[in-house]
Design a protein around this motif. Structure first.
Motif, PDB file in Angstrom:
ATOM      1  N   SER A  45       0.845  -1.110   0.047  1.00  0.00           N
ATOM      2  CA  SER A  45       0.027  -0.084  -0.216  1.00  0.00           C
ATOM      3  C   SER A  45       0.762   1.285  -0.011  1.00  0.00           C
ATOM      4  CB  SER A  45      -0.922   0.041   1.231  1.00  0.00           C
ATOM      5  OG  SER A  45      -1.720   0.986   1.296  1.00  0.00           O
ATOM      6  N   LEU A  46       0.511   2.342   0.595  1.00  0.00           N
ATOM      7  CA  LEU A  46       1.129   3.557   0.582  1.00  0.00           C
ATOM      8  C   LEU A  46       1.751   3.798   1.967  1.00  0.00           C
ATOM      9  CD1 LEU A  46      -0.884   6.065  -1.532  1.00  0.00           C
ATOM     10  CD2 LEU A  46       0.999   4.674  -2.212  1.00  0.00           C
ATOM     11  N   LYS A  47       2.938   4.537   1.893  1.00  0.00           N
ATOM     12  CA  LYS A  47       3.446   5.119   3.360  1.00  0.00           C
ATOM     13  C   LYS A  47       3.619   6.503   3.018  1.00  0.00           C
ATOM     14  CE  LYS A  47       8.366   4.520   3.039  1.00  0.00           C
ATOM     15  NZ  LYS A  47       9.524   3.831   3.515  1.00  0.00           N
ATOM     16  N   CYS A  48       3.592   7.548   4.006  1.00  0.00           N
ATOM     17  CA  CYS A  48       3.678   8.761   3.912  1.00  0.00           C
ATOM     18  C   CYS A  48       5.106   9.167   3.581  1.00  0.00           C
ATOM     19  CB  CYS A  48       3.398   9.617   5.270  1.00  0.00           C
ATOM     20  SG  CYS A  48       1.978   9.267   5.887  1.00  0.00           S
ATOM     21  N   SER A  49       5.422  10.194   3.002  1.00  0.00           N
ATOM     22  CA  SER A  49       6.793  10.320   2.613  1.00  0.00           C
ATOM     23  C   SER A  49       7.178  11.833   2.707  1.00  0.00           C
ATOM     24  CB  SER A  49       7.463   9.969   1.173  1.00  0.00           C
ATOM     25  OG  SER A  49       6.871  10.760   0.417  1.00  0.00           O
ATOM     26  N   THR A  50       8.387  12.288   2.651  1.00  0.00           N
ATOM     27  CA  THR A  50       8.592  13.863   3.173  1.00  0.00           C
ATOM     28  C   THR A  50       8.528  14.783   1.966  1.00  0.00           C
ATOM     29  OG1 THR A  50      10.985  13.037   3.208  1.00  0.00           O
ATOM     30  CG2 THR A  50       9.806  13.348   5.210  1.00  0.00           C
ATOM     31  N   GLN A  51       8.732  14.169   0.714  1.00  0.00           N
ATOM     32  CA  GLN A  51       8.864  14.857  -0.695  1.00  0.00           C
ATOM     33  C   GLN A  51       7.595  14.690  -1.378  1.00  0.00           C
ATOM     34  OE1 GLN A  51      12.261  13.225  -2.293  1.00  0.00           O
ATOM     35  NE2 GLN A  51      13.306  14.873  -1.802  1.00  0.00           N
TER      36      GLN A  51
ATOM     37  N   GLU B 230       4.213   7.189  -0.997  1.00  0.00           N
ATOM     38  CA  GLU B 230       4.917   6.229  -1.870  1.00  0.00           C
ATOM     39  C   GLU B 230       4.419   4.780  -1.506  1.00  0.00           C
ATOM     40  OE1 GLU B 230       8.902   7.373  -1.051  1.00  0.00           O
ATOM     41  OE2 GLU B 230       9.310   5.914   0.524  1.00  0.00           O
ATOM     42  N   GLY B 231       4.881   4.153  -2.580  1.00  0.00           N
ATOM     43  CA  GLY B 231       4.434   2.377  -2.279  1.00  0.00           C
ATOM     44  C   GLY B 231       5.235   1.798  -1.272  1.00  0.00           C
ATOM     45  N   ALA B 232       4.650   1.030  -0.426  1.00  0.00           N
ATOM     46  CA  ALA B 232       5.464   0.402   0.650  1.00  0.00           C
ATOM     47  C   ALA B 232       5.034  -1.003   0.728  1.00  0.00           C
ATOM     48  CB  ALA B 232       5.392   1.216   1.855  1.00  0.00           C
ATOM     49  N   PHE B 233       5.870  -1.879   1.029  1.00  0.00           N
ATOM     50  CA  PHE B 233       5.404  -3.368   1.354  1.00  0.00           C
ATOM     51  C   PHE B 233       5.598  -3.565   3.096  1.00  0.00           C
ATOM     52  CE2 PHE B 233       6.908  -8.095   1.786  1.00  0.00           C
ATOM     53  CZ  PHE B 233       5.478  -8.381   1.440  1.00  0.00           C
ATOM     54  N   TYR B 234       4.511  -4.188   3.432  1.00  0.00           N
ATOM     55  CA  TYR B 234       4.390  -4.155   4.871  1.00  0.00           C
ATOM     56  C   TYR B 234       4.555  -5.466   5.315  1.00  0.00           C
ATOM     57  CZ  TYR B 234       3.167   0.910   5.058  1.00  0.00           C
ATOM     58  OH  TYR B 234       3.003   2.149   4.839  1.00  0.00           O
TER      59      TYR B 234
ATOM     60  N   ILE C 286       0.412   5.776   7.441  1.00  0.00           N
ATOM     61  CA  ILE C 286      -0.067   5.432   6.203  1.00  0.00           C
ATOM     62  C   ILE C 286      -0.861   6.654   5.755  1.00  0.00           C
ATOM     63  CG2 ILE C 286      -1.973   4.067   5.057  1.00  0.00           C
ATOM     64  CD1 ILE C 286      -1.266   1.831   7.110  1.00  0.00           C
ATOM     65  N   PRO C 287      -0.893   7.310   4.804  1.00  0.00           N
ATOM     66  CA  PRO C 287      -1.578   8.255   4.145  1.00  0.00           C
ATOM     67  C   PRO C 287      -3.127   8.272   4.222  1.00  0.00           C
ATOM     68  CG  PRO C 287      -0.249   7.634   2.314  1.00  0.00           C
ATOM     69  CD  PRO C 287      -0.269   6.729   3.631  1.00  0.00           C
ATOM     70  N   ASN C 288      -3.657   9.472   4.197  1.00  0.00           N
ATOM     71  CA  ASN C 288      -5.264   9.450   4.214  1.00  0.00           C
ATOM     72  C   ASN C 288      -5.345   9.773   2.505  1.00  0.00           C
ATOM     73  OD1 ASN C 288      -5.975   9.275   6.825  1.00  0.00           O
ATOM     74  ND2 ASN C 288      -6.399  11.583   6.996  1.00  0.00           N
ATOM     75  N   SER C 289      -6.578   9.662   2.129  1.00  0.00           N
ATOM     76  CA  SER C 289      -6.730   9.868   0.552  1.00  0.00           C
ATOM     77  C   SER C 289      -5.772  10.902   0.042  1.00  0.00           C
ATOM     78  CB  SER C 289      -8.213  10.131   0.229  1.00  0.00           C
ATOM     79  OG  SER C 289      -8.796   9.255   0.692  1.00  0.00           O
ATOM     80  N   VAL C 290      -4.976  10.609  -1.027  1.00  0.00           N
ATOM     81  CA  VAL C 290      -3.985  11.532  -1.421  1.00  0.00           C
ATOM     82  C   VAL C 290      -4.662  11.975  -2.878  1.00  0.00           C
ATOM     83  CG1 VAL C 290      -1.681  12.343  -2.320  1.00  0.00           C
ATOM     84  CG2 VAL C 290      -2.196  10.685  -0.411  1.00  0.00           C
ATOM     85  N   TYR C 291      -5.110  12.914  -3.140  1.00  0.00           N
ATOM     86  CA  TYR C 291      -5.852  13.383  -4.331  1.00  0.00           C
ATOM     87  C   TYR C 291      -4.955  13.552  -5.502  1.00  0.00           C
ATOM     88  CZ  TYR C 291     -10.106  12.905  -1.441  1.00  0.00           C
ATOM     89  OH  TYR C 291     -11.320  12.314  -0.844  1.00  0.00           O
ATOM     90  N   HIS C 292      -3.845  13.973  -5.189  1.00  0.00           N
ATOM     91  CA  HIS C 292      -2.879  14.410  -6.414  1.00  0.00           C
ATOM     92  C   HIS C 292      -2.261  12.951  -6.790  1.00  0.00           C
ATOM     93  CE1 HIS C 292       0.139  15.689  -3.046  1.00  0.00           C
ATOM     94  NE2 HIS C 292       0.651  14.500  -3.594  1.00  0.00           N
ATOM     95  N   SER C 293      -1.586  13.175  -8.006  1.00  0.00           N
ATOM     96  CA  SER C 293      -1.262  12.021  -8.456  1.00  0.00           C
ATOM     97  C   SER C 293       0.103  11.360  -7.555  1.00  0.00           C
ATOM     98  CB  SER C 293      -0.578  12.154  -9.879  1.00  0.00           C
ATOM     99  OG  SER C 293      -0.046  10.975 -10.332  1.00  0.00           O
ATOM    100  N   VAL C 294      -0.174   9.903  -7.347  1.00  0.00           N
ATOM    101  CA  VAL C 294       0.995   9.134  -6.672  1.00  0.00           C
ATOM    102  C   VAL C 294       1.294   7.996  -7.522  1.00  0.00           C
ATOM    103  CG1 VAL C 294       1.438   7.795  -4.699  1.00  0.00           C
ATOM    104  CG2 VAL C 294      -0.070   9.588  -4.377  1.00  0.00           C
ATOM    105  N   MET C 295       2.645   7.796  -7.916  1.00  0.00           N
ATOM    106  CA  MET C 295       2.881   6.550  -8.893  1.00  0.00           C
ATOM    107  C   MET C 295       3.073   5.272  -7.897  1.00  0.00           C
ATOM    108  SD  MET C 295       4.919   7.832 -11.919  1.00  0.00           S
ATOM    109  CE  MET C 295       3.918   7.616 -13.223  1.00  0.00           C
ATOM    110  N   ALA C 296       1.844   4.855  -7.239  1.00  0.00           N
ATOM    111  CA  ALA C 296       1.964   3.874  -6.226  1.00  0.00           C
ATOM    112  C   ALA C 296       2.472   2.781  -6.528  1.00  0.00           C
ATOM    113  CB  ALA C 296       0.531   3.773  -5.933  1.00  0.00           C
TER     114      ALA C 296
END
Ligand code: FAD
Ligand code: SF4
Ligand code: SF4
Ligand code: SF4
Length: 396
Positions: free
Chosen positions: A118-124, A129-133, A144-154
């Motif tokens: 899924s995603l994890k929060c990042s500083t940039q 960004e995509g993360a394997f847990y 884990i981020p809430n809905s990110v509406y701008h584009s994330v290349m997950a």
């Protein structure tokens, strides 16, 4: 979208869904990304390095055309719930009711799944960004981020996924579609959790929201952002400025402006075409009036239902199809599907052609108006939104 054409791999920006799988899947490093001012990535292919293996073309979700046969017929037979985390503070800080984070974290803690991508929060930028847990690496709710509406290349970090017994992948329909093939051999059981999605936004949408809040996004993209959370339906934050989400949803932000171009060729908001087990969305119009969030859950499969019913710390209120129907956005999804052939450049009947053209014009003019004018009083934006939606008038 990537295609193999005349012995070359070609990239079509206007159909790219920005999933991010093509770069890491290329073993010869022939694919590179360049960040555009609107926050999307332009993609180039180095033909000297390309060995025409077509792995990128096969993985590209925008390539997969859909016929959407019987898409809506199954909806009356699915199982529905309003769900939320037992802990009110976690529920309040999440996108809707915190169901997705609960599935990830409690699923790993209780051993119901062994791995989650899924995603994890990042500083940039894009701040996620995509993360394997795994069970040895369980994230905190705040990671884990809430809905990110701008584009994330997950999908960019999909190579981090390790073999495990029960793997859960979380993402929008296009991301799941990109991931499903590459993870199939990495697990015995695959569980797909789809974040319901009608469109992903470009960075210009956040620029517009920042303008409405009386602030700006710095050119170096060094800013903090949050689109949801802190009490239903949430608060948009750009640095220190805030805008309640119910206000943001009433201004042209919600009118299909600043959409990632490839979202026009996707009509699978629920992820059913990519075999989602569960999809999660906002319960607009059907929820209780308090500021604690709830997630509207659609269980598409027995596997999904079983997982939902065994996850610790999740409260589930069963609902009938008739009860949840006003929140399912089925008409809107249907309209999106109708226009997919138009946006793919296919021949389509007169009505669709007309609706597609009007849709393009409406977006162009509305965007020009709200972007060119300085910050206007809120009532101006509200008035703009009162104009009839041309697409919806034609595709009734
Ligand atoms: C781009 C986008 C558009 C959406 N559009 C709608 C809509 O039109 N109508 C509607 O009802 N709901 C929409 N949603 C879904 C809604 O915002 C919530 O995500 C959903 O209700 C789940 O809430 P939750 O509290 O259970 O999730 P949480 O527990 O808060 O967890 C959020 C999960 O979403 C994942 N996530 C966040 N952003 C992205 C992203 N960009 N790509 C992939 N994964 C992501 C996180 O990794 C996390 O796992 C959209 C979500 C996104 C990301
Ligand atoms: S065809 Fe193969 S080598 Fe060429 S860009 Fe795609 S993945 Fe890379
Ligand atoms: S949709 Fe995904 S795989 Fe296709 S070109 Fe865009 S980023 Fe690459
Ligand atoms: S609308 Fe479709 S293509 Fe666009 S982000 Fe959502 S799932 Fe992906």
């Amino acid at each position: 979208m990537l295609k193999f054409l005349n012995n070359f791999i070609t990239f079509d920006y206007y159909k790219c869904q920005q999933c991010g799988i093509c770069k890491p899947i290329c073993s010869t490093k022939a694919i590179s990304y360049t960040l555009l001012p609107n926050g999307l990535q332009n993609i180039s292919i180095d033909s000297d390095k390309c060995i025409w293996c077509k792995k990128c073309v096969n993985a590209c979700p925008a390539n997969k055309e859909s016929l959407y046969t019987n898409y809506f017929e199954e909806f009356p037979n699915k199982r529905y719930f309003l769900g939320y985390n037992k802990d009110n503070s976690l529920r309040r800080e999440s996108s809707s009711g915190g169901v997705c984070k609960t599935l990830i974290i409690e699923g790993l803690k209780s051993g119901l799944v062994d791995g989650v991508y899924s995603l994890k929060c990042s500083t940039q930028y894009p701040y996620a960004e995509g993360a394997f847990y795994t069970r040895e690496n369980i994230p905190a709710y705040t990671e884990i981020p809430n809905s990110v509406y701008h584009s994330v290349m997950a999908c960019l970090n999909f190579t981090a996924i390790q073999r495990c017994d029960k793997l859960m992948i979380v993402g929008t329909a296009c991301q799941l579609r990109a991931l499903e093939k590459v993870v199939k051999n990495k697990c015995n059981t695959l569980i797909k959790v789809c974040i319901f999605c009608k469109q992903q936004k470009t960075l210009d949408s956040t620029r517009f929201l920042a303008k409405v809040m009386g602030t700006k996004i710095p050119e170096n993209l060094n800013f903090s952002t949050c689109y949801r959370g802190t009490g239903w339906p949430g608060i948009v934050r750009v640095n220190e400025s805030e805008l309640p989400w119910n206000r943001a949803a009433q201004i042209p932000f919600g009118r299909r402006l600043w959409t990632v171009p490839g979202c026009d060729v996707c009509g699978d908001s629920f992820g059913t075409e990519c075999g989602a087990d569960i999809s999660l969305m906002d319960p607009w119009e059907i929820r209780q009036q308090n500021d604690l969030g709830e997630t509207l859950i659609t269980a598409h499969t027995e596997k999904g239902l079983q997982l939902l019913q065994t996850i610790p710390n999740l409260v589930l209120e069963a609902k009938t199809y008739q009860e949840v129907k006003p929140a399912l956005s089925l008409k809107d999804v249907w309209r999106k599907q109708q226009l997919v052939p138009f946006f793919r450049g296919k021949d389509c009947d007169k009505e669709i052609m007309k609706a597609g053209k009007k849709e393009r014009q409406q977006r162009k003019w509305l965007q020009l108006i709200v972007e060119r004018l300085p910050r206007m009083p809120f009532i101006f934006y509200r008035a703009l939104c009162k104009f009839p939606d041309l697409r919806n008038r034609i595709l009734k």
